[in-house]
Enzyme design. Structure first.
Site, PDB file in Angstrom:
ATOM      1  N   ARG A 232       0.852  -1.185   0.000  1.00  0.00           N
ATOM      2  CA  ARG A 232       0.000   0.000   0.000  1.00  0.00           C
ATOM      3  C   ARG A 232       0.891   1.240   0.000  1.00  0.00           C
ATOM      4  O   ARG A 232       2.050   1.191   0.409  1.00  0.00           O
ATOM      5  CB  ARG A 232      -0.891   0.024   1.241  1.00  0.00           C
ATOM      6  CG  ARG A 232      -1.816  -1.177   1.382  1.00  0.00           C
ATOM      7  CD  ARG A 232      -2.607  -1.084   2.680  1.00  0.00           C
ATOM      8  NE  ARG A 232      -3.536  -2.212   2.835  1.00  0.00           N
ATOM      9  CZ  ARG A 232      -3.249  -3.337   3.477  1.00  0.00           C
ATOM     10  NH1 ARG A 232      -2.042  -3.497   4.020  1.00  0.00           N
ATOM     11  NH2 ARG A 232      -4.133  -4.298   3.580  1.00  0.00           N
TER      12      ARG A 232
ATOM     13  N   LYS B  37      -2.609  -2.574   7.653  1.00  0.00           N
ATOM     14  CA  LYS B  37      -3.852  -2.235   8.341  1.00  0.00           C
ATOM     15  C   LYS B  37      -3.999  -3.063   9.613  1.00  0.00           C
ATOM     16  O   LYS B  37      -3.569  -4.207   9.671  1.00  0.00           O
ATOM     17  CB  LYS B  37      -5.054  -2.480   7.421  1.00  0.00           C
ATOM     18  CG  LYS B  37      -5.183  -1.449   6.309  1.00  0.00           C
ATOM     19  CD  LYS B  37      -6.469  -1.645   5.545  1.00  0.00           C
ATOM     20  CE  LYS B  37      -6.652  -0.556   4.480  1.00  0.00           C
ATOM     21  NZ  LYS B  37      -7.909  -0.742   3.731  1.00  0.00           N
TER      22      LYS B  37
ATOM     23  N   HIS C   8      -2.098   2.432  -5.888  1.00  0.00           N
ATOM     24  CA  HIS C   8      -2.930   1.243  -5.663  1.00  0.00           C
ATOM     25  C   HIS C   8      -3.133   0.448  -6.950  1.00  0.00           C
ATOM     26  O   HIS C   8      -3.383  -0.753  -6.899  1.00  0.00           O
ATOM     27  CB  HIS C   8      -4.280   1.663  -5.080  1.00  0.00           C
ATOM     28  CG  HIS C   8      -4.633   0.902  -3.838  1.00  0.00           C
ATOM     29  ND1 HIS C   8      -3.873   0.959  -2.695  1.00  0.00           N
ATOM     30  CD2 HIS C   8      -5.652   0.055  -3.574  1.00  0.00           C
ATOM     31  CE1 HIS C   8      -4.423   0.184  -1.774  1.00  0.00           C
ATOM     32  NE2 HIS C   8      -5.500  -0.387  -2.286  1.00  0.00           N
TER      33      HIS C   8
ATOM     34  N   ARG D 263      -0.587  -2.077  -7.029  1.00  0.00           N
ATOM     35  CA  ARG D 263      -0.936  -3.158  -6.093  1.00  0.00           C
ATOM     36  C   ARG D 263      -1.921  -4.122  -6.757  1.00  0.00           C
ATOM     37  O   ARG D 263      -1.786  -5.342  -6.637  1.00  0.00           O
ATOM     38  CB  ARG D 263      -1.531  -2.538  -4.820  1.00  0.00           C
ATOM     39  CG  ARG D 263      -1.924  -3.518  -3.725  1.00  0.00           C
ATOM     40  CD  ARG D 263      -2.237  -2.727  -2.457  1.00  0.00           C
ATOM     41  NE  ARG D 263      -3.022  -3.444  -1.483  1.00  0.00           N
ATOM     42  CZ  ARG D 263      -2.532  -4.247  -0.545  1.00  0.00           C
ATOM     43  NH1 ARG D 263      -1.223  -4.473  -0.493  1.00  0.00           N
ATOM     44  NH2 ARG D 263      -3.313  -4.852   0.322  1.00  0.00           N
TER      45      ARG D 263
ATOM     46  N   HIS E  38      -4.047  -9.275   3.537  1.00  0.00           N
ATOM     47  CA  HIS E  38      -5.498  -9.290   3.689  1.00  0.00           C
ATOM     48  C   HIS E  38      -5.905 -10.312   4.746  1.00  0.00           C
ATOM     49  O   HIS E  38      -5.352 -11.418   4.785  1.00  0.00           O
ATOM     50  CB  HIS E  38      -6.187  -9.669   2.374  1.00  0.00           C
ATOM     51  CG  HIS E  38      -6.130  -8.582   1.350  1.00  0.00           C
ATOM     52  ND1 HIS E  38      -6.261  -8.832  -0.001  1.00  0.00           N
ATOM     53  CD2 HIS E  38      -5.940  -7.239   1.464  1.00  0.00           C
ATOM     54  CE1 HIS E  38      -6.160  -7.684  -0.661  1.00  0.00           C
ATOM     55  NE2 HIS E  38      -5.975  -6.714   0.207  1.00  0.00           N
TER      56      HIS E  38
ATOM     57  N   TYR F  39      -9.139  -7.748  -5.678  1.00  0.00           N
ATOM     58  CA  TYR F  39      -7.931  -7.135  -6.225  1.00  0.00           C
ATOM     59  C   TYR F  39      -7.442  -7.895  -7.459  1.00  0.00           C
ATOM     60  O   TYR F  39      -6.905  -7.316  -8.389  1.00  0.00           O
ATOM     61  CB  TYR F  39      -6.801  -7.160  -5.176  1.00  0.00           C
ATOM     62  CG  TYR F  39      -6.878  -6.063  -4.167  1.00  0.00           C
ATOM     63  CD1 TYR F  39      -5.938  -5.043  -4.147  1.00  0.00           C
ATOM     64  CD2 TYR F  39      -7.887  -6.035  -3.224  1.00  0.00           C
ATOM     65  CE1 TYR F  39      -6.003  -4.029  -3.210  1.00  0.00           C
ATOM     66  CE2 TYR F  39      -7.966  -5.030  -2.280  1.00  0.00           C
ATOM     67  CZ  TYR F  39      -7.012  -4.028  -2.280  1.00  0.00           C
ATOM     68  OH  TYR F  39      -7.084  -3.028  -1.345  1.00  0.00           O
TER      69      TYR F  39
END
Length: 329
Positions: A185, A209, A276, A279, A302, A311
């Site tokens: 990210r 995250k 992104h 990514r 994730h 994605y």
């Protein structure tokens, strides 16, 4: 002029006197003796009730202990304070109608944005109920609005090469290769330092995250261009990517986005390209090249494979190939 405590005593005394035949002075004196133990603040009609702000602080403190990132906490704080400013009630008095009216006033926003705001409110009130601070969740019956699920547009191999060839500086090329090879990210690449790169294992650790740490990997091409960029540096800044002009400092997230945008313009790509996008490209090309979904999920950081599937978009060629290879005739 009466202070808040005196006004409260006066109001209570006259209220009691309307119900019962009492000696007003005796009641006021008795209430005064009780009220000295308390600090009383009067809430003006135009002010929001402080109770809701206090509950927001409690909620954010709890979420901080759960490991939510500072950026996420700031976002939650902003959204909840906007809600509190609008509602002006105690948390226990907030109703489903209050939340509906609040969200209805946001009709100028995208449904996805309204959905995010409702999600934060659901988390907040759900936590208050779970902690037995309030008994009823005003958001429980409210459904998150449906939004159109658009698959992210990854670059093709040809477009990726166009992006590489359009780089005008060694720093720009380092941007492209690092973002693509690691699948990181923007916030994760932004936070990298020079001494955090292990050139022997061709890897580094990033904080994603939920404050989760994971290991990501570089390609030979990415390391080559990164070393080439670092050799041009004469500054003593510890950041992996720095500004081109003095005083040298860590390049901002917006600065990185701007550079990627400029490279895409130079490449003549019609589609919007962001950090992104690289990514998405990382995940899509890995999947199309035969990588396991679980491995891609770990590399992207994730917690759910459903997120990874959004994605990674399989190409028509890859679908056709898989059909021919695995269909039982």
């Amino acid at each position: 002029m009466e202070n808040a405590a005196e006004k409260l005593i006066t109001d209570m005394t006259y209220f009691i006197s309307e119900l019962l035949p009492v000696n007003i002075e005796q009641v006021k004196n008795k209430l005064s003796a009780i009220m000295v133990k308390y600090h009383v603040t009067q809430i003006e009609d135009e002010e929001a009730h402080p109770d809701l702000y206090e509950k927001i602080k409690l909620y954010l403190s709890a979420k901080k202990l759960e490991g939510l990132s500072s950026a996420t906490l700031k976002g939650y704080e902003l959204e909840l304070n906007i809600f509190a400013n609008k509602i002006r009630k105690k948390a226990v008095d907030v109703t489903s109608a209050d939340v509906r009216i609040y969200l209805a006033d946001l009709e100028h926003l995208k449904m996805s944005t309204i959905g995010q705001k409702l999600s934060i409110l659901k988390s907040f009130f759900g936590w208050l109920v779970g902690e037995e601070v309030i008994k009823r969740d005003p958001t429980m019956k409210l459904k998150t609005p449906k939004t159109e699920k658009r698959l992210p547009k990854a670059l093709t191999i040809e477009e990726l090469e166009m992006l590489r060839e359009a780089c005008n500086t060694v720093r720009q090329r380092a941007f492209i290769e690092i973002l693509y090879a690691t699948g990181c990210r923007l916030s994760e690449v932004y936070a990298l330092n020079k001494d955090s790169i292990n050139f022997q294992t061709m890897s580094t650790n990033v904080i994603g995250k939920g404050n989760k740490e994971r290991e990501v990997y570089f390609s030979w091409k990415a390391l080559y261009h990164l070393k080439k960029y670092l050799k041009t540096r004469t500054d003593d800044c510890g950041a992996l990517i720095v500004t081109e002009r003095k005083p040298y400092r860590r390049l901002s997230k917006r600065g990185i986005q701007y550079e990627i945008n400029q490279i895409a313009k130079s490449a003549g790509l019609e589609k919007r390209v962001s950090p992104h996008t690289l990514r998405h490209t990382f995940a899509t090309l890995l999947l199309n090249n035969g990588a396991e979904l679980v491995a891609i999920q770990e590399l992207l950081g994730h917690s759910s494979s459903d997120t990874t599937l959004r994605y990674a978009r399989i190409t028509e060629e890859r679908k056709r190939e898989q059909h021919k290879k695995y269909l039982v005739q």
